[in-house]
Design a protein around this motif. Structure first.
Motif, PDB file in Angstrom:
ATOM      1  N   GLY A 185       0.867  -1.223  -0.145  1.00  0.00           N
ATOM      2  CA  GLY A 185      -0.034   0.051  -0.141  1.00  0.00           C
ATOM      3  C   GLY A 185       0.633   1.157  -0.050  1.00  0.00           C
ATOM      4  O   GLY A 185       0.470   2.259  -0.691  1.00  0.00           O
ATOM      5  N   TYR A 186       1.881   1.396   0.742  1.00  0.00           N
ATOM      6  CA  TYR A 186       2.841   2.202   0.865  1.00  0.00           C
ATOM      7  C   TYR A 186       3.520   2.741  -0.352  1.00  0.00           C
ATOM      8  O   TYR A 186       3.747   3.670  -0.940  1.00  0.00           O
ATOM      9  N   VAL A 187       4.123   1.576  -1.046  1.00  0.00           N
ATOM     10  CA  VAL A 187       4.593   1.564  -2.486  1.00  0.00           C
ATOM     11  C   VAL A 187       3.822   2.346  -3.233  1.00  0.00           C
ATOM     12  O   VAL A 187       4.280   3.157  -4.384  1.00  0.00           O
ATOM     13  N   LEU A 188       2.483   1.676  -3.593  1.00  0.00           N
ATOM     14  CA  LEU A 188       1.774   2.209  -4.417  1.00  0.00           C
ATOM     15  C   LEU A 188       1.244   3.701  -4.194  1.00  0.00           C
ATOM     16  O   LEU A 188       1.090   4.465  -5.324  1.00  0.00           O
ATOM     17  N   SER A 189       1.229   4.035  -2.931  1.00  0.00           N
ATOM     18  CA  SER A 189       0.589   5.524  -2.484  1.00  0.00           C
ATOM     19  C   SER A 189       1.600   6.489  -2.210  1.00  0.00           C
ATOM     20  O   SER A 189       1.453   7.653  -2.324  1.00  0.00           O
ATOM     21  N   GLY A 190       2.590   6.054  -1.615  1.00  0.00           N
ATOM     22  CA  GLY A 190       3.617   6.871  -0.968  1.00  0.00           C
ATOM     23  C   GLY A 190       2.968   7.414   0.573  1.00  0.00           C
ATOM     24  O   GLY A 190       3.829   8.357   1.028  1.00  0.00           O
ATOM     25  N   ASP A 191       1.757   6.856   0.824  1.00  0.00           N
ATOM     26  CA  ASP A 191       1.361   7.319   2.064  1.00  0.00           C
ATOM     27  C   ASP A 191       1.871   6.767   3.186  1.00  0.00           C
ATOM     28  O   ASP A 191       1.754   5.522   3.272  1.00  0.00           O
ATOM     29  N   GLU A 192       2.562   7.304   4.123  1.00  0.00           N
ATOM     30  CA  GLU A 192       3.209   6.837   5.049  1.00  0.00           C
ATOM     31  C   GLU A 192       2.351   6.137   6.138  1.00  0.00           C
ATOM     32  O   GLU A 192       2.679   5.357   7.114  1.00  0.00           O
ATOM     33  N   ASP A 193       1.140   6.430   6.260  1.00  0.00           N
ATOM     34  CA  ASP A 193       0.224   5.982   7.015  1.00  0.00           C
ATOM     35  C   ASP A 193      -0.037   4.466   7.041  1.00  0.00           C
ATOM     36  O   ASP A 193      -0.264   3.626   7.992  1.00  0.00           O
ATOM     37  N   TYR A 194       0.465   3.847   5.874  1.00  0.00           N
ATOM     38  CA  TYR A 194       0.121   2.627   5.623  1.00  0.00           C
ATOM     39  C   TYR A 194       1.274   1.540   6.534  1.00  0.00           C
ATOM     40  O   TYR A 194       1.083   0.521   6.765  1.00  0.00           O
ATOM     41  N   ILE A 195       2.316   2.261   6.565  1.00  0.00           N
ATOM     42  CA  ILE A 195       3.495   1.627   7.416  1.00  0.00           C
ATOM     43  C   ILE A 195       3.755   2.024   8.658  1.00  0.00           C
ATOM     44  O   ILE A 195       4.772   1.395   9.535  1.00  0.00           O
ATOM     45  N   LYS A 196       2.908   3.020   9.440  1.00  0.00           N
ATOM     46  CA  LYS A 196       3.118   3.366  10.797  1.00  0.00           C
ATOM     47  C   LYS A 196       2.992   2.347  11.961  1.00  0.00           C
ATOM     48  O   LYS A 196       3.789   2.357  12.611  1.00  0.00           O
ATOM     49  N   SER A 197       2.288   1.168  11.664  1.00  0.00           N
ATOM     50  CA  SER A 197       2.012   0.248  12.518  1.00  0.00           C
ATOM     51  C   SER A 197       3.384  -0.926  12.437  1.00  0.00           C
ATOM     52  O   SER A 197       3.167  -1.848  13.436  1.00  0.00           O
ATOM     53  N   ASN A 198       3.931  -0.944  11.322  1.00  0.00           N
ATOM     54  CA  ASN A 198       4.883  -1.932  10.911  1.00  0.00           C
ATOM     55  C   ASN A 198       5.970  -2.190  12.385  1.00  0.00           C
ATOM     56  O   ASN A 198       6.318  -3.195  12.408  1.00  0.00           O
ATOM     57  N   ASN A 199       6.475  -0.863  12.522  1.00  0.00           N
ATOM     58  CA  ASN A 199       7.515  -1.381  13.643  1.00  0.00           C
ATOM     59  C   ASN A 199       6.822  -1.851  15.083  1.00  0.00           C
ATOM     60  O   ASN A 199       7.447  -2.798  15.643  1.00  0.00           O
ATOM     61  N   ARG A 200       5.824  -1.457  15.303  1.00  0.00           N
ATOM     62  CA  ARG A 200       4.946  -2.022  16.582  1.00  0.00           C
ATOM     63  C   ARG A 200       4.617  -3.726  15.991  1.00  0.00           C
ATOM     64  O   ARG A 200       4.883  -4.477  17.092  1.00  0.00           O
ATOM     65  N   ASN A 201       4.378  -3.774  14.708  1.00  0.00           N
ATOM     66  CA  ASN A 201       4.068  -5.148  14.502  1.00  0.00           C
ATOM     67  C   ASN A 201       5.280  -6.063  14.623  1.00  0.00           C
ATOM     68  O   ASN A 201       5.061  -7.454  14.936  1.00  0.00           O
TER      69      ASN A 201
END
Length: 197
Positions: free
Chosen positions: A69-85
């Motif tokens: 989602g981030y690659v396609l949109s460039g929207d950082e919101d997509y990957i905000k939870s990745n560090n927590r995950n």
């Protein structure tokens, strides 16, 4: 001391027999209750193992979807939870290590799973870094190369195999638990009858 007559001896023998029967039934009632507790703990353990395996897999899949989602949109919101995950995934793996502490074979599989998940996370991180630093075309080229697909399939195969083993074990443990409950109920009923007598 006066000697017991015949009828008193019969009463004493009956009393001693009932007392011995009560002791015997109390012992077996306690033994069966311990078996019920142990088999229930085994059921809970298998359920907990399945939970941690499923969460580890689903969260690593969610991270990959967020990265796409981030690659396609460039929207950082997509990957905000990745560090927590990432922290949560490795917390689940640590819980699994504790649950498998006495099973060397499962620990080896779990170590392999941990290495694969770590590789997968590194590839996801690289993909998002490429998007951030070099743009969408570089990130899409990296994604199109199929990097991470092999790891994801191996993760899926490992997790599915481990969950299948736990399912088989669960069915067996359910049967053992039913038998233990039945045995406990029988000895407890006999104990009540002996007390009533």
């Amino acid at each position: 001391m006066r000697a017991l007559d015949k009828s008193e001896k019969k009463v004493l023998i009956a009393f001693l027999f009932i007392l011995a029967t009560l002791g015997f039934l109390a012992f077996f009632s306690n033994y069966n209750s311990q078996r019920v507790i142990l088999s229930t703990e085994e059921l809970d353990r298998s359920q907990e193992i399945k939970y941690h395996l499923e969460k580890s897999f689903s969260m690593s899949s969610d991270m990959a979807a967020s990265a796409r989602g981030y690659v396609l949109s460039g929207d950082e919101d997509y990957i905000k939870s990745n560090n927590r995950n990432i922290a949560t995934i490795f917390s689940h793996i640590n819980d699994l290590k504790n649950l498998y502490a006495n099973d060397k074979e499962k620990l080896l599989l779990l170590n392999e799973l941990e290495i694969l998940i770590d590789k997968r996370i590194s590839l996801i991180t690289r993909l998002t870094d490429l998007r951030r630093e070099k743009g969408i075309n570089e990130a899409l080229a990296f994604f199109a190369s199929g990097s991470g697909r092999i790891e994801m399939e191996r993760i899926r195969t490992l997790v599915d195999g481990m969950i299948s083993e736990e399912d088989i074990k669960l069915e067996s443990e359910k049967e053992i638990n039913k038998a233990n409950i039945s045995n406990f109920n029988f000895t407890f009923d006999m104990l009540l009858i002996a007390i009533a007598i």
